[in-house]
Design an enzyme around this catalytic site. Structure first.
Site, PDB file in Angstrom:
ATOM      1  N   GLY A   1      36.540  55.225  50.041  1.00  0.00           N
ATOM      2  CA  GLY A   1      35.393  54.349  49.832  1.00  0.00           C
ATOM      3  C   GLY A   1      35.654  52.995  50.458  1.00  0.00           C
TER       4      GLY A   1
ATOM      5  CD  GLN B   1      36.941  47.272  50.130  1.00  0.00           C
ATOM      6  OE1 GLN B   1      36.108  48.175  50.007  1.00  0.00           O
ATOM      7  NE2 GLN B   1      38.245  47.495  50.004  1.00  0.00           N
TER       8      GLN B   1
ATOM      9  CB  CYS C   1      41.530  48.806  46.345  1.00  0.00           C
ATOM     10  SG  CYS C   1      40.225  47.854  47.143  1.00  0.00           S
ATOM     11  CG  LEU C   2      41.015  51.365  52.094  1.00  0.00           C
ATOM     12  CD1 LEU C   2      39.935  51.699  53.115  1.00  0.00           C
ATOM     13  CD2 LEU C   2      42.329  52.030  52.466  1.00  0.00           C
TER      14      LEU C   2
ATOM     15  CG  HIS D   1      36.977  51.131  43.435  1.00  0.00           C
ATOM     16  ND1 HIS D   1      38.304  51.079  43.066  1.00  0.00           N
ATOM     17  CD2 HIS D   1      36.892  50.439  44.595  1.00  0.00           C
ATOM     18  CE1 HIS D   1      38.976  50.362  43.963  1.00  0.00           C
ATOM     19  NE2 HIS D   1      38.151  49.973  44.905  1.00  0.00           N
ATOM     20  CD  GLU D   2      34.592  51.557  47.436  1.00  0.00           C
ATOM     21  OE1 GLU D   2      34.518  50.406  47.908  1.00  0.00           O
ATOM     22  OE2 GLU D   2      35.680  52.157  47.340  1.00  0.00           O
TER      23      GLU D   2
ATOM     24  CG  HIS E   1      34.995  46.320  46.411  1.00  0.00           C
ATOM     25  ND1 HIS E   1      36.017  45.410  46.453  1.00  0.00           N
ATOM     26  CD2 HIS E   1      35.578  47.543  46.462  1.00  0.00           C
ATOM     27  CE1 HIS E   1      37.179  46.052  46.523  1.00  0.00           C
ATOM     28  NE2 HIS E   1      36.935  47.350  46.527  1.00  0.00           N
TER      29      HIS E   1
HETATM   30 NI    NI Z   1      38.335  48.918  46.688  1.00  0.00          NI
END
Ligand code: NI
Length: 174
Positions: free
Chosen positions: A46, A51, A94-95, A136-137, A140
């Site tokens: 995701g 991000q 998470c990236l 989660h996304e 963000h």
């Molecule tokens: Ni994330």
């Protein structure tokens, strides 16, 4: 398509509440494609627009298994319309928080709405990993990262580690 640089924590750009997309035009559809390419390369399941430095309510997910066909979902202005009382726990990463993981509890099932890449309103249900990933996304887009759901002690530990890592990388790049 293009691979975009991913912002890593701690960074104030990850704490911004993102603006809704007025209309899903070509630039937004292209952003979704670029985000997917960036996510697949990372690799991740995701990615949310903040991000990659874009403060718009856009996210992409794909929780398909490695060996099967890809199942990307592109969303603009996603919102949850129902959450189950039942909760589930996943170890999340998470990236934007490379190599950091923690167990997070979230509703097991959700019903959600979004505009797809053609600007068409979709309503779907998700459970398990897909539901967790979407929540989660969506977080963000409101400036929330997964460590905001864990104990302050553990959160500080992870963010301190990441800050140190950033410092080292900056020094190495000099
Ligand atoms: Ni994330």
């Amino acid at each position: 398509m293009a691979v975009l640089p991913i912002i890593t924590a701690p960074d104030p750009r990850l704490k911004v509440k993102c603006e809704p997309v007025a209309a899903v035009e070509k630039t937004i559809a292209r952003l979704m494609d670029d985000m997917l390419e960036t996510m697949y390369l990372a690799p991740g399941i995701g990615l949310a627009a903040p991000q990659v430095g874009v403060t718009k309510r856009v996210l992409v997910v794909d929780v398909s298994s490695k060996d099967g066909p890809r199942e990307p979902i592109r969303m603009a202005n996603p919102e949850t319309v129902w959450r189950s009382d039942a909760l589930t726990v996943y170890e999340e990463g998470c990236l934007s928080l490379p190599e950091q993981y923690a167990e997070v509890e979230r509703p097991e099932k959700i019903r959600f709405r979004y505009l797809d890449e053609k600007g068409v309103l979709q309503e779907r249900e998700a459970e398990g990993l897909l539901a967790t990933c979407i929540q989660h996304e969506m977080d963000h887009l409101d400036g929330i990262i997964f460590v905001d759901h864990i104990s302050a002690l553990k959160r500080r530990m992870i963010l301190r580690k990441l800050a140190k890592l950033k410092k080292h990388q900056a020094l190495a790049a000099d």
